[in-house]
Design a protein around this motif. Structure first.
Motif, short mmCIF file in Angstrom:
data_model
loop_
_atom_site.label_atom_id
_atom_site.label_comp_id
_atom_site.label_asym_id
_atom_site.label_seq_id
_atom_site.Cartn_x
_atom_site.Cartn_y
_atom_site.Cartn_z
N THR A 1 3.82 11.95 -0.33
CA THR A 1 3.37 10.69 0.26
C THR A 1 3.30 9.62 -0.81
N PHE A 2 4.24 8.70 -0.77
CA PHE A 2 4.25 7.57 -1.71
C PHE A 2 3.48 6.43 -1.07
N CYS A 3 2.32 6.11 -1.61
CA CYS A 3 1.43 5.13 -0.99
C CYS A 3 1.61 3.75 -1.62
N THR A 4 1.78 2.76 -0.78
CA THR A 4 1.65 1.39 -1.23
C THR A 4 0.16 1.07 -1.31
N THR A 5 -0.27 0.52 -2.44
CA THR A 5 -1.69 0.23 -2.61
C THR A 5 -1.88 -1.20 -3.11
N LEU A 6 -3.10 -1.67 -2.99
CA LEU A 6 -3.49 -2.99 -3.50
C LEU A 6 -4.79 -2.83 -4.26
N VAL A 7 -4.77 -3.18 -5.54
CA VAL A 7 -5.96 -3.03 -6.38
C VAL A 7 -6.50 -4.40 -6.76
N SER B 1 0.59 4.46 -6.34
CA SER B 1 1.13 3.46 -7.26
C SER B 1 0.22 2.24 -7.28
N CYS B 2 -0.25 1.85 -8.47
CA CYS B 2 -1.19 0.73 -8.58
C CYS B 2 -0.59 -0.49 -9.28
N GLU B 3 0.72 -0.48 -9.50
CA GLU B 3 1.35 -1.64 -10.12
C GLU B 3 1.29 -2.85 -9.18
N LEU B 4 1.16 -4.02 -9.76
CA LEU B 4 0.95 -5.23 -8.96
C LEU B 4 2.27 -5.85 -8.52
N ILE B 5 3.00 -5.10 -7.68
CA ILE B 5 4.19 -5.63 -7.04
C ILE B 5 4.07 -5.34 -5.55
N ASP B 6 4.76 -6.14 -4.75
CA ASP B 6 4.73 -5.92 -3.31
C ASP B 6 5.36 -4.57 -2.97
N HIS B 7 4.75 -3.86 -2.02
CA HIS B 7 5.28 -2.60 -1.51
C HIS B 7 5.56 -1.63 -2.66
N ASN B 8 4.58 -1.50 -3.58
CA ASN B 8 4.80 -0.74 -4.80
C ASN B 8 5.19 0.72 -4.53
N GLY B 9 4.53 1.37 -3.58
CA GLY B 9 4.86 2.76 -3.30
C GLY B 9 6.26 2.93 -2.75
N ALA B 10 6.61 2.07 -1.81
CA ALA B 10 7.95 2.15 -1.21
C ALA B 10 9.03 1.85 -2.24
N GLU B 11 8.79 0.90 -3.12
CA GLU B 11 9.77 0.56 -4.15
C GLU B 11 9.92 1.71 -5.16
N ARG C 1 -8.52 3.42 -16.42
CA ARG C 1 -9.71 4.16 -16.83
C ARG C 1 -10.98 3.54 -16.26
N ALA C 2 -11.02 2.21 -16.14
CA ALA C 2 -12.23 1.56 -15.64
C ALA C 2 -12.30 1.54 -14.12
N PHE C 3 -11.17 1.68 -13.46
CA PHE C 3 -11.11 1.51 -12.01
C PHE C 3 -10.79 2.84 -11.32
N VAL C 4 -9.57 3.30 -11.40
CA VAL C 4 -9.15 4.51 -10.69
C VAL C 4 -9.90 5.74 -11.17
N ASP C 5 -9.96 5.93 -12.49
CA ASP C 5 -10.58 7.14 -13.02
C ASP C 5 -12.08 7.16 -12.76
N MET D 1 -11.88 -3.42 -5.21
CA MET D 1 -11.19 -3.26 -3.93
C MET D 1 -9.90 -2.49 -4.18
N TRP D 2 -9.76 -1.37 -3.47
CA TRP D 2 -8.56 -0.56 -3.56
C TRP D 2 -8.14 -0.20 -2.14
N GLY D 3 -7.17 -0.92 -1.64
CA GLY D 3 -6.63 -0.63 -0.32
C GLY D 3 -5.41 0.26 -0.44
N ILE D 4 -5.41 1.34 0.31
CA ILE D 4 -4.33 2.34 0.25
C ILE D 4 -3.70 2.45 1.63
N GLN D 5 -2.41 2.23 1.70
CA GLN D 5 -1.72 2.25 2.99
C GLN D 5 -1.47 3.69 3.41
N GLY D 6 -1.98 4.03 4.60
CA GLY D 6 -1.81 5.40 5.08
C GLY D 6 -2.57 5.63 6.36
#
Length: 526
Positions: free
Chosen positions: A214-220, A177-187, A37-41, A256-261
């Motif tokens: 499109t399943f995006c790996t992201t870094l928040v 996907s904004c979960e804090l795991i490596d390659h979150n979108g691909a997983e 709510r504070a970041f993405v939304d 910082m929100w990096g989105i792979q694409g």
């Protein structure tokens, strides 16, 4: 004072930007917590105002539980406030924004809400699915079935939603996907495909997932402390806003929100088209993940155990101390950034590092050092050891600050050790403050077993422990002697003295570490 909703805004004459109440739901969001709510939304809300995207977010409560959040936020017409507090460009920031990008929150464990989610799934308006279900959320659960209403896991819920959309002959969606795991979108995509296989679904659906979605790996990256806990402060904020908002959430200014694409993806994301700072699309988020881990997280893990031993309790106070702050900044500028500059622009790295100091100096967050010290062994291995090894390989010398931090880490687990208990190692720092070091059981057992070792023997045992580090660190040229000498300084003169020695490069190559005139207590060093 009235509670926030659209009626209250009209009655109080509030002129904040508010997206129309009939704006279509273009986003389905799994997760309703403070971070999203504070970041993405907030990004979507700003994009609505800047670009006229005119889209709203339907939130989904991802796990079973009470209906209190959904009912409460729905009573507020999905409205809530984000309070941005901290430091930016050296200035204090304290700004409030009304967020109107969320339409409602649905709880899939209530039958009518589950049906409503499936209605959103097949809507012509739906473009994007967002998630943050914690690191544990992206996990495969073989017990989940296609006809569960709902299935237990988030990936299974998502598989249901997308399958319903495919059967309705609707277009594919973007999954962020904004979960804090490596390659979150691909997983996440991998697990959804596993459910497709488990449930015997059509091959054409699997192809649609790959080709149309499109399943995006992201870094928040931002810090979200959440609600205001002091009643008096919450009351003052409500008076300032002109309404009560039990769903108000607090965050720092940095984002910082990096989105792979690719460029095609960027053209579809409204917050990218709005040109909002801190969010970007890149072919590969991996270098940015390394930047975050080695600079932001690595800085915390590098200086915090020693700062605790030196008498500090919260991060902000460390940034007001010339030696601790200088030690951190020298570590970043002289040791970390040179090992990353082959992958990212050096000035960008320096700007990120400068932002770290601002973030750590946040006047609104009392970030406790002991909470950061939890599981410091694994953290140092993941965040700081790779930099140390890269630096040695590139420079053929030891990075003084990182090597010193290893000495203070050992001191953190062994200073005034009184015993091992179920909750961790019980220790006492030089000023008499008792503390408990918590880590993996094998780490705690190790230090308890070596409690009577001479420091030289302790350092040798720690560095050669391959379970801790994945390798024998005594094989790193000069590291054993360096850490032994630095630990001697910590024991004799305090952790601040060891930091000063590294900061002012007073170590004599292969020789004893000189005293620096620092006492154990941070309040009396000069």
């Amino acid at each position: 004072m009235k509670t926030l909703n659209r009626t209250t805004l009209a009655e109080t004459g509030n002129t904040s930007y508010v997206v129309p109440a009939d704006a279509p739901e273009k986003v389905l969001q799994f997760g309703e917590g403070n971070f999203l709510r504070a970041f993405v939304d907030r990004f979507f809300d700003l994009a609505n105002e800047v670009t006229g995207w005119n889209g709203r977010i339907c939130m989904v409560q991802p796990i079973n539980g009470a209906f209190g959040f959904a009912d409460g936020i729905n009573a507020q017409d999905g409205l809530y406030t984000v309070l941005m507090r901290g430091r930016e460009n050296g200035q204090q920031v304290d700004e409030a924004r009304l967020i109107s990008s969320c339409s409602r929150c649905l709880n899939p464990y209530r039958a009518e809400d589950y049906k409503a989610i499936m209605d959103v799934a097949v809507s012509d308006d739906l473009e994007i699915i967002v998630s943050n279900t914690t690191e544990a959320g992206i996990a495969y659960d073989a017990s989940c079935k296609l006809d569960d209403e709902p299935p237990a896991s988030f990936p299974a819920k998502l598989a249901q939603v997308l399958y319903a959309r495919w059967k309705a002959n609707k277009s594919g969606v973007i999954v962020l996907s904004c979960e804090l795991i490596d390659h979150n979108g691909a997983e996440l995509l991998r697990i959804v495909h596993q459910h497709v296989s488990d449930w015997g679904l059509e091959d054409a659906f699997g192809a649609w997932l790959d080709d149309e979605c499109t399943f995006c790996t992201t870094l928040v990256d931002t810090i979200v402390p959440g609600r205001i806990r002091e009643a008096s402060e919450a009351a003052a904020v409500a008076e300032r806003l002109g309404y009560e908002d039990p769903f108000l959430t607090v965050r720092e200014p940095f984002q910082m929100w990096g989105i792979q694409g690719d460029e095609a993806l960027a053209a579809k994301l409204p917050f990218i088209q709005a040109g909002l700072p801190g969010v970007f699309v890149t072919p590969d988020v991996t270098p940015y993940k390394k930047r975050k881990v080695r600079i932001l997280n690595g800085a915390h893990t590098c200086f915090v155990p020693g700062a605790w031993l030196a008498g500090f309790d919260i991060v902000r106070d460390c940034m007001h101390d010339e030696v601790v702050r200088g030690f951190m900044n020298k570590m970043l500028d002289h040791e970390v950034i040179p090992t990353l500059s082959g992958e990212l622009d050096k000035e960008d790295l320096r700007a990120f590092a400068a932002a770290v100091e601002n973030r750590f100096d946040n006047p609104f967050i009392d970030h406790q050092l002991l909470s950061i010290c939890l599981n410091s062994t694994a953290k140092w291995r993941a965040r700081d050891l790779p930099t140390l090894l890269d630096y040695v390989e590139q420079k053929d010398e030891l990075p003084a600050c990182l090597a010193t931090s290893l000495a203070t880490l050992i001191a953190f687990y062994s200073t005034g050790l009184e015993g091992r208990a179920d909750d961790g190692l019980h220790l006492r720092r030089a000023d008499g403050t008792a503390y408990v070091a918590q880590d993996d059981a094998f780490v705690l057992d190790f230090y308890a077993a070596h409690a009577d070792d001479a420091d030289a023997d302790l350092v040798a045992a720690v560095l050669s422990n391959e379970q801790m580090w994945g390798q024998d660190l005594t094989q790193v040229p000069g590291l054993l002697d360096f850490v032994t000498n630095a630990l001697a300084t910590v024991r004799t003169h305090g952790a601040a003295a060891a930091y000063a020695a590294a900061l002012y490069t007073l170590y004599a190559a292969g020789g004893a570490v000189p005293a620096c005139g620092f006492s154990h207590d941070r309040r009396s060093h000069t």
